[in-house]
Design a protein around this motif. Structure first.
Motif, mmCIF file in Angstrom:
data_model
loop_
_atom_site.group_PDB
_atom_site.id
_atom_site.type_symbol
_atom_site.label_atom_id
_atom_site.label_comp_id
_atom_site.label_asym_id
_atom_site.label_seq_id
_atom_site.Cartn_x
_atom_site.Cartn_y
_atom_site.Cartn_z
ATOM 1 N N LEU A 46 50.088 29.617 38.106
ATOM 2 C CA LEU A 46 49.896 30.383 36.884
ATOM 3 C C LEU A 46 50.743 29.908 35.850
ATOM 4 N N LEU A 47 51.705 29.317 35.943
ATOM 5 C CA LEU A 47 52.453 28.779 34.817
ATOM 6 C C LEU A 47 51.766 27.576 34.112
ATOM 7 N N ILE A 48 51.321 26.567 35.186
ATOM 8 C CA ILE A 48 50.460 25.689 34.820
ATOM 9 C C ILE A 48 49.385 26.102 33.964
ATOM 10 N N LEU A 49 48.431 27.107 34.642
ATOM 11 C CA LEU A 49 47.165 27.644 33.878
ATOM 12 C C LEU A 49 47.756 28.174 32.279
ATOM 13 N N SER A 50 48.598 28.876 32.405
ATOM 14 C CA SER A 50 49.287 29.227 30.996
ATOM 15 C C SER A 50 49.510 28.056 29.982
ATOM 16 N N GLU A 51 49.930 27.077 30.449
ATOM 17 C CA GLU A 51 50.346 25.878 29.557
ATOM 18 C C GLU A 51 49.074 25.354 29.315
ATOM 19 N N LEU A 52 47.915 25.204 30.207
ATOM 20 C CA LEU A 52 46.784 24.583 30.037
ATOM 21 C C LEU A 52 45.841 25.224 28.939
ATOM 22 N N VAL A 53 45.814 26.852 28.995
ATOM 23 C CA VAL A 53 45.111 27.418 28.417
ATOM 24 C C VAL A 53 45.714 27.542 26.799
ATOM 25 N N THR A 54 46.992 27.363 26.879
ATOM 26 C CA THR A 54 47.769 27.320 25.591
ATOM 27 C C THR A 54 47.398 26.087 24.936
ATOM 28 N N VAL A 112 55.482 17.669 35.658
ATOM 29 C CA VAL A 112 56.603 17.740 36.226
ATOM 30 C C VAL A 112 56.612 19.018 37.388
ATOM 31 N N LEU A 113 55.917 20.071 37.299
ATOM 32 C CA LEU A 113 55.605 21.128 37.956
ATOM 33 C C LEU A 113 54.836 20.782 39.115
ATOM 34 N N THR A 114 53.561 20.104 38.739
ATOM 35 C CA THR A 114 52.725 19.554 39.939
ATOM 36 C C THR A 114 53.297 18.405 40.680
ATOM 37 N N GLU A 116 56.822 18.213 41.203
ATOM 38 C CA GLU A 116 57.704 19.031 42.353
ATOM 39 C C GLU A 116 56.932 19.458 43.370
ATOM 40 N N ALA A 117 55.692 20.209 43.090
ATOM 41 C CA ALA A 117 55.230 20.717 44.396
ATOM 42 C C ALA A 117 54.334 20.064 45.215
ATOM 43 N N GLY A 118 54.281 18.400 44.881
ATOM 44 C CA GLY A 118 53.797 17.727 45.775
ATOM 45 C C GLY A 118 52.041 17.490 45.375
ATOM 46 N N GLY A 119 51.791 17.922 44.260
ATOM 47 C CA GLY A 119 50.519 17.784 44.015
ATOM 48 C C GLY A 119 50.206 16.658 42.940
ATOM 49 N N VAL A 120 49.017 16.695 42.367
ATOM 50 C CA VAL A 120 48.510 15.801 41.559
ATOM 51 C C VAL A 120 47.791 16.352 40.482
ATOM 52 N N CYS A 121 47.826 15.718 39.084
ATOM 53 C CA CYS A 121 47.061 16.429 37.898
ATOM 54 C C CYS A 121 46.570 15.221 37.122
ATOM 55 N N ASP A 122 45.563 15.701 36.425
ATOM 56 C CA ASP A 122 45.007 14.274 35.753
ATOM 57 C C ASP A 122 44.067 15.100 34.500
ATOM 58 N N VAL A 123 43.259 14.139 33.737
ATOM 59 C CA VAL A 123 42.243 14.756 32.963
ATOM 60 C C VAL A 123 41.109 13.969 33.051
ATOM 61 N N THR A 124 39.970 14.618 33.196
ATOM 62 C CA THR A 124 38.845 13.896 33.264
ATOM 63 C C THR A 124 37.616 14.393 32.200
ATOM 64 N N ARG A 125 36.970 13.557 31.885
ATOM 65 C CA ARG A 125 35.655 13.764 30.710
ATOM 66 C C ARG A 125 34.635 14.669 31.235
ATOM 67 N N GLY A 130 33.494 16.509 26.323
ATOM 68 C CA GLY A 130 34.843 17.343 26.431
ATOM 69 C C GLY A 130 35.818 16.785 27.364
ATOM 70 N N LYS A 131 36.589 17.775 27.902
ATOM 71 C CA LYS A 131 37.400 17.338 28.893
ATOM 72 C C LYS A 131 37.740 18.476 30.097
ATOM 73 N N VAL A 132 38.300 18.186 31.138
ATOM 74 C CA VAL A 132 38.977 19.128 32.133
ATOM 75 C C VAL A 132 40.340 18.707 32.505
ATOM 76 N N VAL A 133 41.132 19.425 32.117
ATOM 77 C CA VAL A 133 42.649 19.128 32.421
ATOM 78 C C VAL A 133 42.764 19.946 33.811
ATOM 79 N N TRP A 134 43.246 19.283 34.799
ATOM 80 C CA TRP A 134 43.418 20.004 36.101
ATOM 81 C C TRP A 134 44.787 19.631 36.665
ATOM 82 N N ALA A 135 45.123 20.467 37.767
ATOM 83 C CA ALA A 135 46.245 20.196 38.586
ATOM 84 C C ALA A 135 45.767 20.799 39.985
#
Length: 143
Positions: A46-54, A112-114, A116-125, A130-135
């Motif tokens: 939810l924090l990641i979502l808030s940051e990405l939408v912002t 950093v959050l991703t 710390e959780a052991g996940g991955v994040c990136d940006v794809t076209r 446009g783009k998709v930013v995901w975690a």
């Protein structure tokens, strides 16, 4: 019990009020799942979502009047993705800014959050420029 599975999509105007609306919609969605998403994973998502939408609201609104959000529970992972029509590919800051400004750290926080959780994040076209930013966060507690 099997791992949760599913993909859900939301759209919203690229406006400030979209941030809490999308956060609440995704929180409610995750709370209704038949298998509990661990609280820490849910809160991080939810924090990641808030940051990405912002970020989309602040930086993409001129070229993207609407944003898309996709939430996916698949393969033991919770993925949060935010899509907009702006072609700029954001980059996480390598280090915190030297000044005392309070802005400009959203994507760094996501990375950093991703991590710390052991996940991955990136940006794809997207196919439309446009783009998709995901975690993607592991659901280790839900399996």
């Amino acid at each position: 019990m099997p791992a949760p599975r599913g993909t859900w999509r939301f759209t919203a105007p690229t406006a400030d009020h979209a941030v809490p609306r999308l956060r609440h919609a995704v929180r409610d969605l995750l709370e209704r799942q038949p298998v509990t998403v661990p609280r820490e994973t849910r809160d991080t998502a939810l924090l990641i979502l808030s940051e990405l939408v912002t970020n989309a609201v602040r930086h993409a609104a001129l070229l993207s009047p609407r944003i898309g959000v996709e939430i996916s529970l698949e393969g033991g992972r919770l993925t949060v993705a935010v899509e907009d029509d702006h072609p700029y590919r954001p980059k996480a800051l390598e280090a915190a800014p030297l000044d005392e400004s309070t802005g400009g750290r959203g994507l760094l926080l996501v990375r950093v959050l991703t991590a710390e959780a052991g996940g991955v994040c990136d940006v794809t076209r997207t196919g439309t420029g446009g783009k998709v930013v995901w975690a993607a966060l592991p659901l280790t507690g839900a399996l």
